[in-house]
Write an enzyme that holds these catalytic residues in place. Structure first.
Site, PDB file in Angstrom:
ATOM      1  N   LYS A  49      45.957  35.452  41.977  1.00 58.68           N
ATOM      2  CA  LYS A  49      46.033  36.871  41.610  1.00 58.68           C
ATOM      3  C   LYS A  49      47.028  37.610  42.520  1.00 58.68           C
ATOM      4  O   LYS A  49      47.489  37.048  43.523  1.00 58.68           O
ATOM      5  CB  LYS A  49      44.628  37.471  41.705  1.00 58.68           C
ATOM      6  CG  LYS A  49      43.634  36.855  40.717  1.00 58.68           C
ATOM      7  CD  LYS A  49      42.271  37.542  40.819  1.00 58.68           C
ATOM      8  CE  LYS A  49      41.264  36.918  39.869  1.00 58.68           C
ATOM      9  NZ  LYS A  49      39.958  37.642  39.898  1.00 58.68           N
ATOM     10  N   TYR A  89      40.777  39.496  30.104  1.00 56.58           N
ATOM     11  CA  TYR A  89      39.468  39.969  30.569  1.00 56.58           C
ATOM     12  C   TYR A  89      38.707  40.672  29.445  1.00 56.58           C
ATOM     13  O   TYR A  89      37.982  41.640  29.706  1.00 56.58           O
ATOM     14  CB  TYR A  89      39.643  40.903  31.762  1.00 56.58           C
ATOM     15  CG  TYR A  89      39.939  40.193  33.070  1.00 56.58           C
ATOM     16  CD1 TYR A  89      39.119  39.162  33.541  1.00 56.58           C
ATOM     17  CD2 TYR A  89      41.021  40.564  33.863  1.00 56.58           C
ATOM     18  CE1 TYR A  89      39.376  38.512  34.749  1.00 56.58           C
ATOM     19  CE2 TYR A  89      41.277  39.927  35.082  1.00 56.58           C
ATOM     20  CZ  TYR A  89      40.452  38.908  35.511  1.00 56.58           C
ATOM     21  OH  TYR A  89      40.688  38.274  36.713  1.00 56.58           O
ATOM     22  N   ASN A 146      39.829  39.030  44.813  1.00 59.67           N
ATOM     23  CA  ASN A 146      39.214  37.745  45.197  1.00 59.67           C
ATOM     24  C   ASN A 146      40.157  36.556  44.996  1.00 59.67           C
ATOM     25  O   ASN A 146      39.717  35.433  44.791  1.00 59.67           O
ATOM     26  CB  ASN A 146      37.866  37.566  44.497  1.00 59.67           C
ATOM     27  CG  ASN A 146      37.980  37.609  42.990  1.00 59.67           C
ATOM     28  OD1 ASN A 146      39.082  37.589  42.445  1.00 59.67           O
ATOM     29  ND2 ASN A 146      36.849  37.635  42.309  1.00 59.67           N
ATOM     30  N   HIS A 179      41.668  33.164  40.091  1.00 57.84           N
ATOM     31  CA  HIS A 179      40.887  33.079  38.849  1.00 57.84           C
ATOM     32  C   HIS A 179      40.809  31.623  38.424  1.00 57.84           C
ATOM     33  O   HIS A 179      41.795  30.891  38.542  1.00 57.84           O
ATOM     34  CB  HIS A 179      41.566  33.882  37.733  1.00 57.84           C
ATOM     35  CG  HIS A 179      40.979  33.609  36.378  1.00 57.84           C
ATOM     36  ND1 HIS A 179      39.877  34.292  35.905  1.00 57.84           N
ATOM     37  CD2 HIS A 179      41.294  32.691  35.424  1.00 57.84           C
ATOM     38  CE1 HIS A 179      39.554  33.798  34.710  1.00 57.84           C
ATOM     39  NE2 HIS A 179      40.397  32.837  34.390  1.00 57.84           N
ATOM     40  N   GLU A 228      42.408  30.882  27.524  1.00 57.59           N
ATOM     41  CA  GLU A 228      43.253  31.479  28.558  1.00 57.59           C
ATOM     42  C   GLU A 228      44.598  30.753  28.664  1.00 57.59           C
ATOM     43  O   GLU A 228      45.642  31.390  28.849  1.00 57.59           O
ATOM     44  CB  GLU A 228      42.497  31.469  29.894  1.00 57.59           C
ATOM     45  CG  GLU A 228      41.290  32.406  29.846  1.00 57.59           C
ATOM     46  CD  GLU A 228      40.294  32.223  30.983  1.00 57.59           C
ATOM     47  OE1 GLU A 228      40.528  31.354  31.859  1.00 57.59           O
ATOM     48  OE2 GLU A 228      39.276  32.948  30.994  1.00 57.59           O
TER      49      GLU A 228
HETATM   50  P1  DAT Z   1      34.979  35.373  37.967  1.00 58.11           P
HETATM   51  O1  DAT Z   1      36.361  35.833  38.365  1.00 58.11           O
HETATM   52  O2  DAT Z   1      34.253  34.726  39.121  1.00 58.11           O
HETATM   53  O3  DAT Z   1      34.959  34.537  36.710  1.00 58.11           O
HETATM   54  P2  DAT Z   1      33.970  37.577  36.347  1.00 58.11           P
HETATM   55  O4  DAT Z   1      34.583  36.900  35.176  1.00 58.11           O
HETATM   56  O5  DAT Z   1      32.537  37.990  36.252  1.00 58.11           O
HETATM   57  O6  DAT Z   1      34.138  36.695  37.671  1.00 58.11           O
HETATM   58  O7  DAT Z   1      34.794  38.895  36.702  1.00 58.11           O
HETATM   59  C1  DAT Z   1      36.207  38.907  36.589  1.00 58.11           C
HETATM   60  C2  DAT Z   1      36.771  39.677  37.759  1.00 58.11           C
HETATM   61  O8  DAT Z   1      36.349  41.043  37.696  1.00 58.11           O
HETATM   62  C3  DAT Z   1      36.276  39.187  39.116  1.00 58.11           C
HETATM   63  O9  DAT Z   1      37.055  38.126  39.597  1.00 58.11           O
HETATM   64  C4  DAT Z   1      36.362  40.413  39.962  1.00 58.11           C
HETATM   65  C5  DAT Z   1      36.055  41.543  39.001  1.00 58.11           C
HETATM   66  N1  DAT Z   1      34.642  41.920  39.028  1.00 58.11           N
HETATM   67  C6  DAT Z   1      33.596  41.240  38.520  1.00 58.11           C
HETATM   68  N2  DAT Z   1      32.449  41.861  38.719  1.00 58.11           N
HETATM   69  C7  DAT Z   1      32.759  43.007  39.393  1.00 58.11           C
HETATM   70  C8  DAT Z   1      32.011  44.112  39.889  1.00 58.11           C
HETATM   71  N3  DAT Z   1      30.688  44.169  39.739  1.00 58.11           N
HETATM   72  N4  DAT Z   1      32.680  45.101  40.528  1.00 58.11           N
HETATM   73  C9  DAT Z   1      34.017  45.046  40.674  1.00 58.11           C
HETATM   74  N5  DAT Z   1      34.799  44.053  40.212  1.00 58.11           N
HETATM   75  C10 DAT Z   1      34.173  43.036  39.579  1.00 58.11           C
HETATM   76 MG    MG Z   2      35.304  35.053  34.753  1.00 56.38          MG
END
Ligand code: DAT
Ligand code: MG
Length: 134
Positions: free
Chosen positions: A11, A51, A114, A117, A128
């Protein structure tokens, strides 16, 4: 056991911080194979497709602003159980909770930023990869 392919993205924070080599190195050392790679800057349209499951959530505007904030490295990786193995190397979504030894656990502190991805299922991987390499 099955050979899978998965979509991995360093990212914008990971690229800005010079962590591309770290991420690639960890996946390579594990035995996964890098099969495609492309640098690009994600625009709002691609962000909303990638997303899609998060569009409309309270954190989506922050997520979109972040993921479009600079170049990313989009990659395809292959190997045994590549989807689950990659998610394990990454650590859980919130870097504060990710275990030391994982990418997010070792390098992250804030949930939006973070570093990396990785697809959460083989079906997500196909979707994706199609978005970024189709
Ligand atoms: P991952 O990236 O572990 O698959 P995800 O698909 O639930 O996680 O979420 C996509 C991204 O969105 C994640 O990398 C960071 C952001 N994100 C997820 N939950 C969040 C939250 N509660 N507050 C802020 N950002 C969040
Ligand atoms: Mg995810």
């Amino acid at each position: 056991m099955a050979v899978q392919r998965t979509f991995v993205m360093v990212k914008p924070d990971g690229v800005r911080r010079g962590l591309v080599g770290e991420v690639v190195s960890r996946l390579e050392r594990k035995g996964l194979r890098l099969t495609r790679a492309r640098m690009l800057t994600v625009d709002a349209d691609l962000a909303s497709r990638h997303y899609a499951e998060h569009v409309g959530k309270d954190f989506y505007s922050d997520l979109e602003a972040f993921i479009t904030s600079g170049p990313v490295l989009a990659m395809e990786w292959e190997g045994e159980e590549a989807v689950e193995v990659t998610r394990g190397l990454m650590g859980v979504t919130d870097p504060k909770k990710a275990l030391p030894g994982t990418i997010r656990g070792d390098f992250g502190l804030v949930v939006t930023e973070n570093i990396v991805h990785g697809s959460d299922s083989p079906a997500s991987a196909e979707r994706e990869l199609g978005l970024f390499f189709g």
